[in-house]
Design a protein around this motif. Structure first.
Motif, PDB file in Angstrom:
ATOM      1  N   THR A   1      47.911  40.491  26.362  1.00  0.00           N
ATOM      2  CA  THR A   1      47.129  40.299  25.143  1.00  0.00           C
ATOM      3  C   THR A   1      45.818  41.059  25.204  1.00  0.00           C
ATOM      4  O   THR A   1      45.420  41.720  24.232  1.00  0.00           O
ATOM      5  CB  THR A   1      46.853  38.800  24.914  1.00  0.00           C
ATOM      6  N   ALA A   2      45.132  40.973  26.345  1.00  0.00           N
ATOM      7  CA  ALA A   2      43.839  41.652  26.467  1.00  0.00           C
ATOM      8  C   ALA A   2      43.986  43.157  26.307  1.00  0.00           C
ATOM      9  O   ALA A   2      43.188  43.798  25.606  1.00  0.00           O
ATOM     10  CB  ALA A   2      43.207  41.324  27.818  1.00  0.00           C
ATOM     11  N   ARG A   3      44.992  43.723  26.922  1.00  0.00           N
ATOM     12  CA  ARG A   3      45.158  45.180  26.844  1.00  0.00           C
ATOM     13  C   ARG A   3      45.577  45.612  25.441  1.00  0.00           C
ATOM     14  O   ARG A   3      45.264  46.712  25.005  1.00  0.00           O
ATOM     15  CB  ARG A   3      46.181  45.652  27.881  1.00  0.00           C
ATOM     16  N   PHE A   4      46.259  44.721  24.713  1.00  0.00           N
ATOM     17  CA  PHE A   4      46.659  45.043  23.348  1.00  0.00           C
ATOM     18  C   PHE A   4      45.481  44.896  22.381  1.00  0.00           C
ATOM     19  O   PHE A   4      45.269  45.735  21.502  1.00  0.00           O
ATOM     20  CB  PHE A   4      47.802  44.128  22.909  1.00  0.00           C
ATOM     21  N   VAL A   5      44.697  43.842  22.552  1.00  0.00           N
ATOM     22  CA  VAL A   5      43.592  43.558  21.631  1.00  0.00           C
ATOM     23  C   VAL A   5      42.391  44.434  21.922  1.00  0.00           C
ATOM     24  O   VAL A   5      41.811  45.049  21.020  1.00  0.00           O
ATOM     25  CB  VAL A   5      43.197  42.072  21.701  1.00  0.00           C
ATOM     26  N   SER A   6      41.983  44.474  23.208  1.00  0.00           N
ATOM     27  CA  SER A   6      40.807  45.257  23.586  1.00  0.00           C
ATOM     28  C   SER A   6      40.877  45.579  25.067  1.00  0.00           C
ATOM     29  O   SER A   6      40.624  44.711  25.904  1.00  0.00           O
ATOM     30  CB  SER A   6      39.523  44.481  23.280  1.00  0.00           C
ATOM     31  N   PRO A   7      41.216  46.807  25.415  1.00  0.00           N
ATOM     32  CA  PRO A   7      41.366  47.182  26.827  1.00  0.00           C
ATOM     33  C   PRO A   7      40.095  47.009  27.646  1.00  0.00           C
ATOM     34  O   PRO A   7      40.145  47.010  28.870  1.00  0.00           O
ATOM     35  CB  PRO A   7      41.775  48.664  26.758  1.00  0.00           C
ATOM     36  N   GLN A   8      38.945  46.845  26.986  1.00  0.00           N
ATOM     37  CA  GLN A   8      37.686  46.749  27.711  1.00  0.00           C
ATOM     38  C   GLN A   8      37.401  45.334  28.233  1.00  0.00           C
ATOM     39  O   GLN A   8      36.514  45.148  29.070  1.00  0.00           O
ATOM     40  CB  GLN A   8      36.505  47.179  26.814  1.00  0.00           C
ATOM     41  N   ILE A   9      38.145  44.318  27.746  1.00  0.00           N
ATOM     42  CA  ILE A   9      37.870  42.946  28.183  1.00  0.00           C
ATOM     43  C   ILE A   9      38.344  42.759  29.622  1.00  0.00           C
ATOM     44  O   ILE A   9      39.524  42.968  29.917  1.00  0.00           O
ATOM     45  CB  ILE A   9      38.587  41.914  27.279  1.00  0.00           C
ATOM     46  N   PRO A  10      37.457  42.357  30.539  1.00  0.00           N
ATOM     47  CA  PRO A  10      37.901  42.083  31.917  1.00  0.00           C
ATOM     48  C   PRO A  10      38.847  40.884  31.956  1.00  0.00           C
ATOM     49  O   PRO A  10      38.674  39.918  31.199  1.00  0.00           O
ATOM     50  CB  PRO A  10      36.603  41.767  32.659  1.00  0.00           C
ATOM     51  N   VAL A  11      39.852  40.966  32.827  1.00  0.00           N
ATOM     52  CA  VAL A  11      40.829  39.883  32.987  1.00  0.00           C
ATOM     53  C   VAL A  11      40.868  39.462  34.451  1.00  0.00           C
ATOM     54  O   VAL A  11      41.014  40.300  35.345  1.00  0.00           O
ATOM     55  CB  VAL A  11      42.240  40.320  32.535  1.00  0.00           C
ATOM     56  N   ILE A  12      40.708  38.167  34.675  1.00  0.00           N
ATOM     57  CA  ILE A  12      40.822  37.598  36.020  1.00  0.00           C
ATOM     58  C   ILE A  12      42.027  36.659  36.030  1.00  0.00           C
ATOM     59  O   ILE A  12      42.194  35.838  35.120  1.00  0.00           O
ATOM     60  CB  ILE A  12      39.559  36.803  36.405  1.00  0.00           C
ATOM     61  N   TRP A  13      42.857  36.778  37.040  1.00  0.00           N
ATOM     62  CA  TRP A  13      44.005  35.886  37.181  1.00  0.00           C
ATOM     63  C   TRP A  13      43.674  34.726  38.104  1.00  0.00           C
ATOM     64  O   TRP A  13      42.813  34.823  38.979  1.00  0.00           O
ATOM     65  CB  TRP A  13      45.204  36.642  37.760  1.00  0.00           C
ATOM     66  N   ASN A  14      44.434  33.641  37.922  1.00  0.00           N
ATOM     67  CA  ASN A  14      44.276  32.454  38.738  1.00  0.00           C
ATOM     68  C   ASN A  14      45.661  32.051  39.242  1.00  0.00           C
ATOM     69  O   ASN A  14      46.467  31.522  38.476  1.00  0.00           O
ATOM     70  CB  ASN A  14      43.659  31.338  37.887  1.00  0.00           C
ATOM     71  N   VAL A  15      45.959  32.312  40.503  1.00  0.00           N
ATOM     72  CA  VAL A  15      47.269  31.997  41.096  1.00  0.00           C
ATOM     73  C   VAL A  15      47.145  30.693  41.863  1.00  0.00           C
ATOM     74  O   VAL A  15      46.335  30.581  42.784  1.00  0.00           O
ATOM     75  CB  VAL A  15      47.742  33.137  42.020  1.00  0.00           C
ATOM     76  N   ARG A  16      47.954  29.699  41.500  1.00  0.00           N
ATOM     77  CA  ARG A  16      47.816  28.361  42.067  1.00  0.00           C
ATOM     78  C   ARG A  16      49.163  27.858  42.606  1.00  0.00           C
ATOM     79  O   ARG A  16      49.519  26.687  42.474  1.00  0.00           O
ATOM     80  CB  ARG A  16      47.268  27.415  40.994  1.00  0.00           C
ATOM     81  N   HIS A  17      49.888  28.741  43.232  1.00  0.00           N
ATOM     82  CA  HIS A  17      51.242  28.441  43.693  1.00  0.00           C
ATOM     83  C   HIS A  17      51.446  29.224  44.982  1.00  0.00           C
ATOM     84  O   HIS A  17      50.920  30.332  45.116  1.00  0.00           O
ATOM     85  CB  HIS A  17      52.235  28.916  42.622  1.00  0.00           C
TER      86      HIS A  17
END
Length: 334
Positions: free
Chosen positions: A106-122
């Motif tokens: 979604t971020a790359r489609f809407v606005s590539p400039q928005i930083p994205v951080i993932w949260n892996v909990r498994h």
């Protein structure tokens, strides 16, 4: 300073470990900090318990109604895009595999400039144990992991396993779960009251388990081991708490032999966990796979309850000298 606007994208808002950590995070920011503003997007509809609690924090929550079993529901992703555009976040935080995948797409489609951080909990002990759809999403996470700005893991083992599987090590960080030690306290009077309500004798030794009904949580193994124990120690009782863990669930209840049914208390989902823990002599987490940093171990230990766990995720490090750890799926050891 202008607050940083953070949008959290999470699979759902049932009362799981990751969902509760999101709620705890939001409650602390709401009470203590003014440097950030938060919004939450839940990909699925369903349990409103946490949604209602987050609403009370005056944190906006949107639900998308995405169902991976219904491809037609993916049309709702257009609504997600509109929400992101309207929120204009400075940062998008994904939660768990599905939330991570949707956050980067979604971020790359809407606005590539928005930083994205993932949260892996498994943890990733054996990907073959996951459902086919989950394996697909995990593999997509692996492929896209180099495109995100950072990855947060909640356990050391989880980070090692995922990076060994091919997840990008760029800007990875381990942040263990936190336990509110003002909520999870030693309060044995609450435990005695609960035991009395359940007609458990004062002299009984009570073993407890808190988890939603899922194969990885190994309710079947716990019941099998419990029955073995009861053959030699008739004073033991077992208190099982979690979503769908009820007598009405015949797939679970039928595993308990008639002669031992009075010793197994299937209480379903409850929200008085401090009282639950304080009613126990031993907390048991017999999970077969998937655990990363189990909140329930930290909560039980904070209530002064020794733990028996299987060595999945960081469970061994959490329990340390306050209990015992056996190999996963080792019925004899359990």
């Amino acid at each position: 300073m202008k607050p940083i606007k953070v949008t959290h994208i999470i699979s759902g808002l049932s009362t799981g470990g990751a969902e509760m950590m999101l709620y705890k995070l939001l409650s602390q920011y709401n009470q203590s900090y003014k440097i950030s503003e938060h919004t939450v997007i839940s990909l699925s509809n369903g349990d409103d318990y946490l949604k209602n609690k987050i609403d009370k924090l005056i944190v906006p929550v949107s639900t998308i109604g995405l169902d991976i079993k219904s491809p037609s529901s993916f049309i709702n992703l257009t609504r997600l895009g509109r929400i992101i555009r309207n929120n204009k976040p400075d940062l998008i935080q994904g939660w768990m595999y599905h939330g991570n995948l949707i956050s980067i797409l979604t971020a790359r489609f809407v606005s590539p400039q928005i930083p994205v951080i993932w949260n892996v909990r498994h943890s990733l002990d054996d990907i073959k144990k996951e459902k086919a759809s989950t394996r697909l999403v995990i593999n997509l996470n692996r492929v896209l992991s180099s495109k995100v700005d950072g990855i947060i893991y909640n356990s050391r083992i989880s980070r090692l396993q995922h990076e060994g599987y091919g997840f990008s090590p760029h800007n990875a960080r381990v942040i263990p779960n936190g336990i509110d030690t003002e909520v999870f306290i030693i309060a044995k009077e609450k435990g005695r009251k609960l035991r009395k309500e359940l007609n458990i004798p004062e002299s009984a030794l009570v073993v407890g388990h808190v988890a939603r009904l899922h194969p990885m949580k190994n309710h079947a193994g716990l019941i099998a081991a419990g029955c073995r124990v009861l053959e030699e120690h008739s004073q033991v009782h077992f208190m099982l708490v979690g979503r769908d863990v009820t007598q009405k669930n015949t797939s679970l209840a039928s595993r308990i032999p008639d002669q031992f049914k009075a010793h197994f208390h299937l209480l379903g989902e409850r929200h008085d966990l401090p009282a639950i823990y304080n009613a126990l002599d031993i907390f048991c987490l017999p999970s077969s796979w998937g655990e990363s940093w189990p909140n329930v171990l930290g909560e039980a230990l904070s209530c002064g309850v020794p733990c028996l766990a299987t060595g999945v995720g960081d469970s061994k490090a959490i329990v340390d000298q306050a209990g015992l750890v056996v190999p996963p799926e080792d019925l004899e050891g359990l």
